[in-house]
Write a protein that holds these residues in place. Structure first.
Motif, PDB file in Angstrom:
ATOM      1  N   ASN A  66      81.176  44.191  47.882  1.00 39.25           N
ATOM      2  CA  ASN A  66      82.062  44.036  46.726  1.00 39.25           C
ATOM      3  C   ASN A  66      82.620  42.626  46.852  1.00 39.25           C
ATOM      4  OD1 ASN A  66      84.074  44.064  44.837  1.00 39.25           O
ATOM      5  ND2 ASN A  66      85.383  45.549  45.885  1.00 39.25           N
TER       6      ASN A  66
ATOM      7  N   PHE B  84      86.364  41.089  49.131  1.00 44.31           N
ATOM      8  CA  PHE B  84      87.298  42.086  48.605  1.00 44.31           C
ATOM      9  C   PHE B  84      88.722  41.577  48.900  1.00 44.31           C
ATOM     10  CE2 PHE B  84      89.314  46.346  49.837  1.00 44.31           C
ATOM     11  CZ  PHE B  84      89.602  46.709  48.531  1.00 44.31           C
TER      12      PHE B  84
ATOM     13  N   ASN C 281      81.032  43.012  54.989  1.00 42.40           N
ATOM     14  CA  ASN C 281      81.040  44.059  53.964  1.00 42.40           C
ATOM     15  C   ASN C 281      79.664  44.130  53.308  1.00 42.40           C
ATOM     16  OD1 ASN C 281      82.392  44.262  50.617  1.00 42.40           O
ATOM     17  ND2 ASN C 281      81.813  45.938  51.946  1.00 42.40           N
TER      18      ASN C 281
ATOM     19  N   SER D  52      84.303  55.622  53.958  1.00 39.75           N
ATOM     20  CA  SER D  52      85.313  56.181  53.060  1.00 39.75           C
ATOM     21  C   SER D  52      84.713  57.256  52.166  1.00 39.75           C
ATOM     22  CB  SER D  52      85.877  55.063  52.183  1.00 39.75           C
ATOM     23  OG  SER D  52      86.720  55.592  51.199  1.00 39.75           O
TER      24      SER D  52
ATOM     25  N   SER E 264      85.953  57.604  49.215  1.00 36.87           N
ATOM     26  CA  SER E 264      86.344  57.195  47.861  1.00 36.87           C
ATOM     27  C   SER E 264      85.160  57.032  46.921  1.00 36.87           C
ATOM     28  CB  SER E 264      87.124  55.886  47.914  1.00 36.87           C
ATOM     29  OG  SER E 264      88.397  56.103  48.456  1.00 36.87           O
ATOM     30  N   LYS E 265      84.231  56.161  47.299  1.00 36.17           N
ATOM     31  CA  LYS E 265      83.117  55.859  46.391  1.00 36.17           C
ATOM     32  C   LYS E 265      81.986  56.861  46.616  1.00 36.17           C
ATOM     33  CE  LYS E 265      85.609  52.037  46.345  1.00 36.17           C
ATOM     34  NZ  LYS E 265      86.303  51.287  45.371  1.00 36.17           N
TER      35      LYS E 265
ATOM     36  N   ASP F  90      82.719  46.915  57.110  1.00 32.46           N
ATOM     37  CA  ASP F  90      83.193  47.725  55.989  1.00 32.46           C
ATOM     38  C   ASP F  90      81.983  48.278  55.254  1.00 32.46           C
ATOM     39  OD1 ASP F  90      84.050  48.686  53.546  1.00 32.46           O
ATOM     40  OD2 ASP F  90      85.558  47.131  53.258  1.00 32.46           O
TER      41      ASP F  90
ATOM     42  N   GLY G  17      92.032  56.394  53.371  1.00 35.30           N
ATOM     43  CA  GLY G  17      91.010  55.567  52.733  1.00 35.30           C
ATOM     44  C   GLY G  17      90.467  54.530  53.712  1.00 35.30           C
ATOM     45  N   GLY G  18      89.458  53.805  53.239  1.00 28.30           N
ATOM     46  CA  GLY G  18      88.933  52.701  54.039  1.00 28.30           C
ATOM     47  C   GLY G  18      90.021  51.660  54.261  1.00 28.30           C
ATOM     48  N   MET G  19      90.912  51.558  53.284  1.00 26.82           N
ATOM     49  CA  MET G  19      92.017  50.600  53.356  1.00 26.82           C
ATOM     50  C   MET G  19      92.891  50.872  54.587  1.00 26.82           C
ATOM     51  SD  MET G  19      92.606  48.338  50.954  1.00 26.82           S
ATOM     52  CE  MET G  19      93.168  48.476  49.279  1.00 26.82           C
TER      53      MET G  19
ATOM     54  N   TYR H 261      80.405  51.366  50.816  1.00 23.93           N
ATOM     55  CA  TYR H 261      79.377  51.586  49.782  1.00 23.93           C
ATOM     56  C   TYR H 261      78.025  51.932  50.415  1.00 23.93           C
ATOM     57  CZ  TYR H 261      82.827  49.368  46.733  1.00 23.93           C
ATOM     58  OH  TYR H 261      83.971  49.084  46.031  1.00 23.93           O
TER      59      TYR H 261
ATOM     60  N   ARG I 152      92.347  59.797  49.028  1.00 25.27           N
ATOM     61  CA  ARG I 152      92.731  58.863  50.080  1.00 25.27           C
ATOM     62  C   ARG I 152      92.270  59.311  51.478  1.00 25.27           C
ATOM     63  NH1 ARG I 152      91.813  55.503  48.558  1.00 25.27           N
ATOM     64  NH2 ARG I 152      92.996  54.060  49.851  1.00 25.27           N
TER      65      ARG I 152
END
Ligand code: PLP
Length: 395
Positions: A179, A129, A175, A237, A239-240, A207, A103-105, A210, A248
């Protein structure tokens, strides 16, 4: 708690003990067993991963993609990423400068571990975030929040960035789309921020998870400003973008002085990202993109619906989001305490929003609303919110 247990608790590192559990997690747990609750709390697309992605990933699993992948990432995936990142940025992004992360995380965490010495400062525009703060602390760094405000649309002002830089500043986390605010940094602001970053020799962690959810114009990255490719690590990522939160898979790319070191950290921390997930990412990148475009269109419609309904509620003001799927209305004319606002809204009306202070002190007075349920539920949630706000000032 027994004495021996509390003595053993001293073994927890002070860095970790100092971290608070996330407010988002806490609020979601409160709402979990409430019947008829409408959750606008969670930052996760409600759409399922498209069938084609699942089908292709399953086929690859059957074809033996169940082993370790190379630490840097699946070779086919890296090839496609190199092509697409180069096309999007207009810069040459070679495979050797890309890493696939959990993930981006995972990208964020690996980048900070790679860069920070104990006590190094990382500037983070606030509200932010919440995981940023935790990751900086876990990597031994110090967070320097730079407040932004409703009046500037939550845009980081270049003069505020400049003032926050000290001899210990190592990095800036940007970011956009943002977010929790839904703000998207415009080209002029990116130019101005890049001038300072270049001058002060900072690294930007950009980041961009999005990046496909921009409702006006094209997404722009600070990494494309002159000279900035050498000072920017970009985080993306699945994810979104592809409704793939549970798989992940994320990515980072950056300059060649930095990326081999980040790849080393990812390698030791994770061995590699799960191989089926990487194959699913490859499928998502290669397939016809229309299902993802229609997801973005849905988010755009929902955000507009929410924004229009918020305009009808006296005491609430809100910027129209330019991207992401979040709105960050200012509720301070109703009450200055965003936590009690969100808690009573949940109790009285069964609508979950996240108090703004979860995103740092300058988020206080606002709440985060995520457009991650369908339009009928959004309309009902806004109806309940309006009724709730009216209960503060009965007419
Ligand atoms: N960055 C931002 C701004 C986010 O909102 C999130 C998730 O909510 C992430 C990074 C991490 O996402 P993931 O690790 O699922 O890619």
């Amino acid at each position: 708690m027994s004495t021996s247990q509390s003595q053993m608790e001293n073994s927890i590192s002070s860095r970790i003990a100092s971290l608070q559990f996330s407010v988002i997690r806490d609020m979601s747990q409160r709402a979990a067993n409430m019947a008829d609750c409408i959750s606008l709390g969670i930052g996760e697309p409600d759409f399922d991963t498209p069938e084609e992605v699942i089908h292709r990933a399953m086929q690859d699993i059957h074809n033996g993609f169940t082993h370790y992948a190379p630490a840097q990432g699946d070779p086919e995936l890296l090839k496609v990423l190199s092509r697409q990142f180069s096309a999007w940025t207009g810069l040459e992004v070679p495979e050797s400068n890309i890493v696939v992360t959990p993930g981006g995380m995972g990208a964020l965490s690996a980048a900070l571990q790679t860069l920070l010495e104990p006590g190094d400062e990382v500037i983070i525009p606030e509200p932010y975030f919440p995981a940023y703060k935790a990751h900086v602390i876990m990597a031994g760094g110090r967070v320097v929040p730079v407040p932004t405000s409703f009046d500037t649309g939550f845009t980081l002002r270049p003069q505020d960035l400049e003032q926050a830089v000290t001899s210990k500043t190592k990095a800036l986390i940007l970011n956009s789309p943002n977010n929790p605010t839904g703000n998207v940094l415009d080209a002029h602001t990116l130019d101005e921020l890049a001038d300072i970053v270049r001058d002060k020799k900072l690294v930007v962690l950009s980041d961009e998870v999005y990046d496909r959810m921009v409702f006006k114009g094209e997404f722009e990255s600070i990494g494309t400003r002159p000279g900035m490719a050498e000072q920017t690590l970009v985080i993306k990522s699945c994810s979104k973008t592809f409704a793939m939160t549970g798989w992940r898979v994320g990515f980072a790319f950056g300059p060649s002085w930095l990326m081999p070191q980040v790849i080393k950290v990812v390698n030791y921390a994770t061995t590699c990202v799960n191989t089926p997930g990487q194959r699913a990412a490859l499928a998502a990148l290669n397939m016809d993109q229309s299902p993802f475009h229609s997801m973005t269109e849905s988010f755009h419609r929902r955000v507009d619906l929410l924004w229009n309904r918020l305009q009808e509620i006296p005491g609430i003001r809100c910027h129209q989001p330019a991207g992401s799927f979040y709105l960050f209305p200012d509720i301070s004319a109703v009450t200055p305490d965003s936590t009690s606002f969100a808690l009573s809204l949940l109790e009285q009306e069964r609508v979950l929003v996240i108090p703004g202070q979860a995103f740092g002190a300058s988020g206080e007075g606002c709440v985060r609303i995520a457009g991650t349920v369908d339009e009928e539920k959004l309309k009902e949630a806004m109806h309940r919110l309006k009724r709730y706000v009216r209960s503060f000032h009965p007419s």
